[in-house]
Design an enzyme around this catalytic site. Sequence first.
Site, PDB file in Angstrom:
ATOM      1  N   GLY A 111     -16.675   3.194  13.166  1.00  0.00           N
ATOM      2  CA  GLY A 111     -15.881   4.391  12.928  1.00  0.00           C
ATOM      3  C   GLY A 111     -16.701   5.508  12.318  1.00  0.00           C
ATOM      4  O   GLY A 111     -16.899   5.546  11.101  1.00  0.00           O
ATOM      5  N   GLU A 120     -17.262   5.192  17.521  1.00  0.00           N
ATOM      6  CA  GLU A 120     -16.021   5.898  17.237  1.00  0.00           C
ATOM      7  C   GLU A 120     -15.094   5.847  18.445  1.00  0.00           C
ATOM      8  O   GLU A 120     -15.497   6.152  19.560  1.00  0.00           O
ATOM      9  CB  GLU A 120     -16.312   7.365  16.869  1.00  0.00           C
ATOM     10  CG  GLU A 120     -15.086   8.221  16.634  1.00  0.00           C
ATOM     11  CD  GLU A 120     -14.168   7.639  15.563  1.00  0.00           C
ATOM     12  OE1 GLU A 120     -12.976   7.391  15.873  1.00  0.00           O
ATOM     13  OE2 GLU A 120     -14.644   7.418  14.426  1.00  0.00           O
ATOM     14  N   ASN A 161     -16.311   2.163   6.669  1.00  0.00           N
ATOM     15  CA  ASN A 161     -14.981   2.429   6.133  1.00  0.00           C
ATOM     16  C   ASN A 161     -14.032   2.277   7.311  1.00  0.00           C
ATOM     17  O   ASN A 161     -13.912   3.175   8.137  1.00  0.00           O
ATOM     18  CB  ASN A 161     -14.920   3.845   5.548  1.00  0.00           C
ATOM     19  CG  ASN A 161     -13.531   4.208   5.066  1.00  0.00           C
ATOM     20  OD1 ASN A 161     -12.676   3.352   4.850  1.00  0.00           O
ATOM     21  ND2 ASN A 161     -13.285   5.515   4.916  1.00  0.00           N
ATOM     22  N   TYR A 184      -7.591   0.051   8.192  1.00  0.00           N
ATOM     23  CA  TYR A 184      -7.044  -1.136   7.540  1.00  0.00           C
ATOM     24  C   TYR A 184      -6.205  -1.997   8.487  1.00  0.00           C
ATOM     25  O   TYR A 184      -6.066  -3.201   8.285  1.00  0.00           O
ATOM     26  CB  TYR A 184      -6.197  -0.729   6.325  1.00  0.00           C
ATOM     27  CG  TYR A 184      -6.995  -0.156   5.176  1.00  0.00           C
ATOM     28  CD1 TYR A 184      -8.395  -0.142   5.208  1.00  0.00           C
ATOM     29  CD2 TYR A 184      -6.372   0.365   4.047  1.00  0.00           C
ATOM     30  CE1 TYR A 184      -9.125   0.386   4.162  1.00  0.00           C
ATOM     31  CE2 TYR A 184      -7.096   0.882   2.986  1.00  0.00           C
ATOM     32  CZ  TYR A 184      -8.474   0.900   3.053  1.00  0.00           C
ATOM     33  OH  TYR A 184      -9.207   1.414   2.007  1.00  0.00           O
ATOM     34  N   PHE A 240      -9.777   9.139  -1.338  1.00  0.00           N
ATOM     35  CA  PHE A 240      -9.597   9.182   0.111  1.00  0.00           C
ATOM     36  C   PHE A 240      -8.733  10.372   0.547  1.00  0.00           C
ATOM     37  O   PHE A 240      -7.925  10.887  -0.208  1.00  0.00           O
ATOM     38  CB  PHE A 240      -8.922   7.895   0.599  1.00  0.00           C
ATOM     39  CG  PHE A 240      -9.698   6.643   0.337  1.00  0.00           C
ATOM     40  CD1 PHE A 240     -10.561   6.124   1.296  1.00  0.00           C
ATOM     41  CD2 PHE A 240      -9.569   5.970  -0.866  1.00  0.00           C
ATOM     42  CE1 PHE A 240     -11.273   4.965   1.053  1.00  0.00           C
ATOM     43  CE2 PHE A 240     -10.281   4.809  -1.123  1.00  0.00           C
ATOM     44  CZ  PHE A 240     -11.135   4.307  -0.153  1.00  0.00           C
TER      45      PHE A 240
END
Length: 264
Positions: free
Chosen positions: A47, A68, A110, A113, A175
Amino acid sequence: MSKTKKVNLNYTRKLTISQNFITSSKLLHRIVNLSTISKKDTVLEIGSGKGHLTNVLCEKCGYLYSIEIDKQLFDKTKEKLSAIKNLQLIYGDFLKYRLPFEGKYKVFANIPYSITTQIAEKLTEAENPPNDIWLVVEKGVAKRFMGIPAETKKSLFLKINWNMKIVYYFKRGDFHPEPSVDSVLLHLSRKECSDLDRTDFISFKKFVEHSLKFGLFSNKSLLTKKQVSTALKQADLPQLKNDGVTLYIQWLCLFRCYKRFNRR
């Protein structure tokens, strides 16, 4: 728009929505400096996002491959970082990306999630896994991977080949957009020597799955209470407690006991 393209677009949007970016250069340098990444290392980033972490990783490593899935982010970041020579930006889905067949590499990312488990499984179960992995993940997920407060199948299977440690605790305000959960930087380092070979690892999985399903002291247990007690005592390990919490090292000890008696 075809049905397939619509599904792919929805999937990409979901990943983008579940992505929380870190844009502070000071913070990014701080967390990257917690790693062992150097100019000798090839690094994989999952990413590219807006390119903030990508840029810092390029300063630190020898060469960076950054993947990406969002076309708009990819195009903007490619233009933004076009002058960087030790970077290859790749447009695509990491879960379909072919990891290196050979050679050493590290991972720093990063990640969205929503696909943390899939990413962790792809990396840790690869034929040629990374030597080190640093992932920004949800705190609760990191603790489950580490077997806190109690070991799970996932944590036990990971620990055969990996050491795990939380090396940084983020604030939600670090964030953009701000996540609704707490986040950490989890470091997974591959053990130089696995705790079990491939054959024993398969048997260990079956032993753990059976024991978690039926319990270590049930009438379907693979070991008797006496065998469990004796094995732990001989290994100078604490006896099992009534709270049902069994440590990783206890699981290994009991599996080796089971293997010894099973062979007989």
